[in-house]
Design a protein around this motif. Structure first.
Motif, PDB file in Angstrom:
ATOM      1  N   ALA A 193     -28.047  17.961 -44.883  1.00 51.77           N
ATOM      2  CA  ALA A 193     -28.909  17.224 -45.807  1.00 51.77           C
ATOM      3  C   ALA A 193     -28.108  16.552 -46.915  1.00 51.77           C
ATOM      4  CB  ALA A 193     -29.965  18.156 -46.411  1.00 51.77           C
ATOM      5  N   LEU A 194     -27.045  17.206 -47.391  1.00 47.43           N
ATOM      6  CA  LEU A 194     -26.239  16.637 -48.462  1.00 47.43           C
ATOM      7  C   LEU A 194     -25.122  15.731 -47.934  1.00 47.43           C
ATOM      8  CD1 LEU A 194     -27.760  18.897 -50.018  1.00 47.43           C
ATOM      9  CD2 LEU A 194     -25.724  19.123 -51.433  1.00 47.43           C
ATOM     10  N   LYS A 195     -25.039  15.584 -46.609  1.00 47.20           N
ATOM     11  CA  LYS A 195     -24.049  14.709 -45.967  1.00 47.20           C
ATOM     12  C   LYS A 195     -22.629  15.079 -46.412  1.00 47.20           C
ATOM     13  CE  LYS A 195     -27.381  10.889 -45.727  1.00 47.20           C
ATOM     14  NZ  LYS A 195     -27.650   9.468 -46.032  1.00 47.20           N
ATOM     15  N   LEU A 196     -22.336  16.372 -46.377  1.00 48.08           N
ATOM     16  CA  LEU A 196     -21.035  16.865 -46.827  1.00 48.08           C
ATOM     17  C   LEU A 196     -19.966  16.661 -45.763  1.00 48.08           C
ATOM     18  CD1 LEU A 196     -22.393  20.085 -48.515  1.00 48.08           C
ATOM     19  CD2 LEU A 196     -21.441  18.096 -49.672  1.00 48.08           C
ATOM     20  N   GLY A 197     -18.708  16.597 -46.212  1.00 47.31           N
ATOM     21  CA  GLY A 197     -17.603  16.312 -45.309  1.00 47.31           C
ATOM     22  C   GLY A 197     -17.010  17.520 -44.636  1.00 47.31           C
TER      23      GLY A 197
END
Length: 819
Positions: A424-428
Motif C-alpha cells: 500500500a505504501l509502495k515501499l522499495g
C-alpha cells in the motif's frame, strides 16, 4: 467511454466493500468454555478449525461452531500454504495424539513445541497477547512432527499443516484426508480440499529480507559453517535478500588483496545462499560492518582512495560474472541525531558506484537523507512527504522493524506488515530483525530449522504482495479492458483502507530531541489488530479476489521482466557549491525545481554565512519541491535565521509528520545555545533496583535516603547494568555545581537505556518518559537552570526505566553551561 466505465466500477467496488465490511465482522473469542455434551466428554476431545492468523494459547477453549469435519484452502503453483486445526482435551488427559495427512500434494505437519504445550504460569490474559509480557508459549514455536505425547485436560494443542504446490502441479481440486488418532479414543477423520490455481505465483519485484549472522549459531558445533539450511528456509518463506556480516560471516575481508581466493568464506557463503535459491543477481543484499569505509569508532584503518575504487570494482565484477547480489554497504546502525563523524565516515563512498543504506528513524532520514542512498525506515515512520523527498533526492525508501520481535511475533501483524503495508505504501523493500531472534529455532536433535507462527505469517504477507503485484501486471497489460479498470479501482480502494485506517488516530507525543509536542498521522503497522483495518478472514478473501482478477485478465509472465531499479542519492548542491550567497538567492528564484533545490542545498552547506538568504528561504517554505532543503538551510544558519521562526512554526501543524518534524528541528536550530562543560559527575553512583516500582512513593530521590543501606550498591554510569534486568533502577550521587550566575545550565546524559526521571535535592525536575524506548542510544539533556544550589553540593536522583535487555545510564553524565 472509459470514464463512464470507471465510474460504474467505482460504484460496484464501493458497494462490494460496504457489504463485505458487514460480512467481515468478527465473532470474537468465547467468553466462557462451552458445556460439553456427554458424547464429547466420552470421546475425550474435539477437533476444531483455527485461523493461522489467530494465536492459540494453551488454555484456549474453542467455541462449538469451530468444531469441524473438513478443511480447505487455495494456493497458486509454486506457493506454500498453511492451515491449522486444534485438538482440545474435553475431559481427561490425552496420550499420543497423532495427525496423519493423505494427499497427492506434499504436506508438512507441525505442532506446538513439546515443552510449551501446557500454558505458562502465570497464564497470559487475552489483553496481554499483543504485549511484551505475553508468555513465550504464545509465540507459538512450531515443531515438526505429527505426534503430541501428552495433552492435559482442558488444554488445546495446534496441528499446523503446510502444503506446497510445485511449479508443475496440475491446477485442480486436490482432495485428501486428515486423520486424528488418540490412544484409547475414537478416531476422527476430516476431509481436506486443496484448490491449486491455474497460474504460477510470480516472484516479488522488491527485496524482502532479514538480518542474519551465522556467527550467532557458530557457538555450537551442531551447525554446519555455510548454513545452507537457513538460507533454504528463508527462500522457502519467499525471501530474496539477506544481510551478510563482516566479520561474523566472512571473517575480516582484506580488500587490499584482490581477487579473493575461491575458498574464501565470502565467496563460499554467497555461493551457498545463491544455490539455496535465496539470493541472485537481481535483488540487493546488505553488507554489514564492512571494511569499505573508515569505521573509526572501532579503530579500523580505512582504505586508500585507490584501494576503495578497486574493491568496489571487484564487487561489481562479481555481480556481473557470478550473479552476486548488489551489496549495499550497511552504514551506522540506527544513527542517532546528532551523529558526530557520520558525514566524514561515508563521504569517500559518495563518489563511487556503490550504495549506502541503514536502518534509521524518521529523524535520521531527515537529518542524513542526503548521505544515504537507501533509507531503511522504522515501521510506522514512513510518510508521503518522506517518500516524495526521497524520490527528489534519488534515494529509495524501504522499511524495517524490530518492534514485531517484541510483540510475541503476532502472526496477524507479521502478515500485514510484510504484505498489505509494504504494498500500500509502495515501499522499495522490507526487512525484519532478525532470523535467530525467535522467528526460528533449531532442533538440537534433528538439526532442522523450526518455524514460529509469526515466521509462517511473514511468508503469507510476502505472498499477498506477490498476488497484488500480479494484479497490477495484468492491469498494465490490458489497461483499457473494463475488467482491468474495475481491478484498478479495487486496488486503490484496498490501498486507501490500509492507509486511512491509521490516519484517523492522532495520538500526541513529546519529542525529547526537538522539544515539541505534536500529533502523528503515521501508518503504524505494529498496531494492527482484528478488524483494524481488516477482519482476520478478510486476508484470504483479498487474496481470492486478486486470484480471480489474475485468472480472468490472464497472468503476466511469472518471471521478473524488469530489473530492480538502482538509484543513488544526488549531490544536489554540486552546481551551486562554488557560487556566492547572492547567486544562490538568484537560484532560489529559478523556474526549475532542480535549480532551486541545488541553491538551497548549497546554502545549507554554507551554514551561518548564508544569513543574507533568510528571507528568500522563508518564501521557499511554501514550495513543496524545495521545502525540506530550505528548512535544513535555515537550521544550519542558526540564530541569524531567527526572523524565520514564525513561518517555520506554522509548519508544526502541517498534516504530514515528516514536515512537522523538520520544522521542529529547524526551530530548535534557530534558538540553539552554544554550551560548554561546567562539571563532570563521578563515574560511580549509588544504585538500587526497584522491581516493585515503590521507589517514588517511598521517596528514594530524597537527599536523606540512606545510600549506605544494604539495598543500595555502587554502579558505573559508563556501562549498562546487568543484562536481563528490566524495570526501574534508581541512581543517586552528590556533586558540587559551580556558580553560573544567570546562565542556563543542563544535565547531559551521554545515553540512558531507556528513559529517565530526574530529581535534584528532592524536587522533580524533568523526564523523557513519553519518548518511548527509541531514545536508548542517543544523548539526552534536562535543563536544570534555577533548580540547583550554585557553588554547593546538590543531590542528584535519577530513576531509569528499561523494558528489554540491558539498561541503565551507560555513558558519562556531565553538567553543561551556556557559553
Amino acid at each position: 467511454m472509459i470514464r463512464y466505465q470507471l465510474i460504474i466500477c467505482v460504484c460496484v467496488v464501493l458497494i462490494t466493500v460496504m457489504a463485505s465490511g458487514i460480512a467481515y465482522a468478527q465473532a470474537g473469542e468465547p467468553t466462557a468454555a462451552p458445556q460439553w455434551g456427554e458424547a464429547e466428554l466420552e470421546k475425550g476431545y474435539v477437533v476444531f478449525d483455527h485461523d493461522t492468523l489467530e494465536r492459540m494459547p494453551g488454555d484456549y477453549v474453542p467455541a462449538r461452531q469451530k468444531i469441524t469435519d473438513s478443511l480447505s484452502c487455495a494456493l497458486a503453483r509454486g506457493e506454500y500454504k498453511s492451515v491449522q486445526i486444534g485438538v482440545h482435551a474435553t475431559a481427561d488427559e490425552l496420550r499420543n495424539i497423532r495427525v496423519t495427512v493423505t494427499c497427492d500434494l506434499p504436506v508438512t505437519v507441525y505442532h506446538r513445541r513439546a515443552d510449551r504445550i501446557a500454558p505458562a504460569t502465570p497464564t497470559a490474559t487475552a489483553a496481554d497477547l499483543d504485549k511484551r509480557v505475553a508468555s513465550p508459549s504464545e509465540w507459538m514455536y512450531l515443531q515438526k512432527g505429527n505426534t503430541v505425547e501428552k495433552l492435559p485436560a482442558g488444554i488445546s494443542v495446534n496441528f499446523w499443516l503446510t502444503i506446497h504446490a510445485a511449479a508443475d502441479t496440475a491446477p485442480a481440486m486436490h482432495r485428501g484426508k486428515i486423520r486424528v488418532e488418540v490412544d484409547g479414543r475414537p478416531t476422527t477423520d476430516l476431509d481436506l480440499a486443496v484448490d491449486v490455481r491455474p497460474f504460477q505465483l510470480a516472484p516479488a519485484r522488491i527485496p524482502f529480507g532479514m538480518w542474519y549472522s551465522r556467527g550467532h549459531y557458530n557457538k555450537s558445533d551442531a551447525f554446519d559453517a555455510p548454513h545452507a539450511f537457513v538460507y533454504k528456509d528463508m527462500a522457502e518463506h519467499s525471501l530474496n535478500s539477506v544481510s551478510f556480516s563482516v566479520p561474523r560471516d566472512f571473517g575480516e575481508v582484506d580488500f587490499t588483496r584482490l581477487p579473493l581466493k575461491d575458498d574464501h568464506p565470502m565467496i563460499k557463503i554467497i555461493a551457498t545462499a545463491r544455490e539455496a535459491g535465496l539470493v541472485n543477481g537481481h535483488f540487493p543484499c546488505l553488507l554489514e560492518s564492512s571494511t569499505l569505509y573508515n569505521e573509526y569508532r572501532e579503530g579500523r584503518t580505512s582504505l586508500t582512495a585507490a584501494q576503495l575504487r578497486a574493491a568496489v570494482a571487484w564487487l561489481q565484477k562479481q555481480q556481473r560474472e557470478h550473479r552476486w547480489p548488489e551489496m549495499i554497504v550497511y552504514g551506522w546502525d540506527e544513527p542517532p541525531v546528532p551523529a558526530p563523524g557520520l558525514r566524514e565516515m561515508y563521504t569517500p563512498l559518495r563518489a563511487l558506484p556503490i550504495r549506502l543504506g541503514s536502518a534509521m528513524s524518521a529523524k535520521a532520514a531527515y537529518a542524513y537523507g542526503d548521505i544515504y542512498d537507501v533509507w531503511i525506515v522504522h515501521d510506522g515512520h514512513v510518510t508521503p512527504e518522506m517518500q516524495a523527498e526521497a524520490a527528489r533526492r534519488g534515494a529509495q525508501v524501504w522499511t524495517y522493524t524490530y518492534r514485531l520481535w517484541r510483540q510475541s511475533y503476532n502472526p496477524l501483524i507479521q502478515r500485514h506488515y510484510a504484505g498489505l503495508y509494504t504494498w500500500a505504501l509502495k515501499l522499495g523493500g522490507n526487512y525484519v530483525w532478525e532470523y535467530y531472534y525467535g522467528y526460528n529455532w533449531v532442533d538440537p536433535v534433528s538439526k532442522e530449522t523450526m518455524p514460529t507462527t509469526g515466521w509462517e505469517a511473514r511468508r503469507e504477507g510476502i505472498d499477498d504482495y506477490r498476488y497484488l503485484q500480479m494484479v497490477e501486471d495484468a492491469i498494465k497489460a490490458k489497461p483499457n479492458d473494463p475488467l482491468a479498470i474495475e481491478a484498478s479501482v479495487w486496488l486503490e480502494t484496498l490501498r486507501s483502507r490500509v492507509v486511512s485506517n491509521y490516519n484517523q488516530d492522532r495520538d500526541g507525543y513529546w519529542d525529547d530531541q526537538t522539544g515539541f509536542s505534536a500529533s502523528t498521522s503515521r501508518v503504524e503497522p505494529h498496531t494492527v489488530e482484528a478488524g483494524k483495518p481488516f477482519g482476520v478472514d478478510e486476508y484470504e478473501q483479498i487474496r481470492a479476489t486478486a486470484a480471480d482478477y489474475i485468472v480472468k485478465l490472464g497472468p503476466a509472465s511469472p518471471q521478473l521482466s524488469e530489473a530492480y531499479p538502482v538509484s543513488y542519492v544526488k549531490d544536489e548542491a554540486a552546481s551551486f557549491r562554488s557560487r556566492s550567497v547572492e547567486q544562490c538567492i538568484a537560484g532560489l528564484r529559478s523556474s526549475r525545481a532542480a535549480t532551486r533545490r541545488s541553491a538551497a542545498w548549497a546554502l545549507f552547506e554554507m551554514g551561518p554565512k548564508a544569513a543574507p538568504a533568510v528571507s528568500e528561504l522563508v518564501k521557499a517554505l511554501d514550495d513543496p519541491e524545495v521545502r525540506i532543503p530550505a528548512l535544513k538551510a535555515l537550521e544550519a544558519i542558526g540564530q541569524k535565521a531567527a526572523p524565520a521562526s514564525a513561518k517555520v512554526a506554522s509548519l508544526l501543524s502541517h498534516p504530514d509528520d515528516f514536515i512537522r518534524q523538520g520544522a521542529a528541528f529547524t526551530l530548535k536550530g534557530l534558538t540553539t545555545v552554544e554550551k560548554k562543560l561546567l562539571a563532570e559527575t563521578p563515574e560511580m553512583w549509588s544504585f538500587r533496583k526497584d522491581p516493585g516500582k515503590t521507589g517514588e512513593s517511598e521517596k528514594w530521590f530524597l537527599p536523606t535516603t540512606k545510600k549506605d543501606a544494604p539495598e543500595w550498591s555502587r554502579i558505573s554510569t559508563h556501562e549498562f547494568w546487568e543484562n536481563g534486568y528490566t524495570g526501574y533502577g534508581w541512581y543517586a550521587v552528590d556533586i558540587v555545581i559551580p556558580k553560573t550566575g544567570d546562565k542556563r545550565v543542563w544535565l547531559h546524559f551521554g545515553s540512558v537505556d531507556e528513559n529517565y526521571t530526574l530529581w535534584i535535592n528532592g524536587q522533580y525536575v524533568a523526564d523523557n518518559m513519553d519518548a518511548g524506548p527509541g531514545v536508548w542510544n542517543v544523548p539526552v539533556e534536562a535543563e536544570i537552570t534555577g533548580k540547583f544550589k550554585q557553588g554547593e553540593s546538590n543531590h542528584i536522583g535519577v530513576r531509569v526505566n528499561n523494558t528489554a535487555d540491558a539498561g541503565g545510564i551507560y555513558k558519562p553524565v556531565t553538567v553543561l553551561v551556556e557559553e
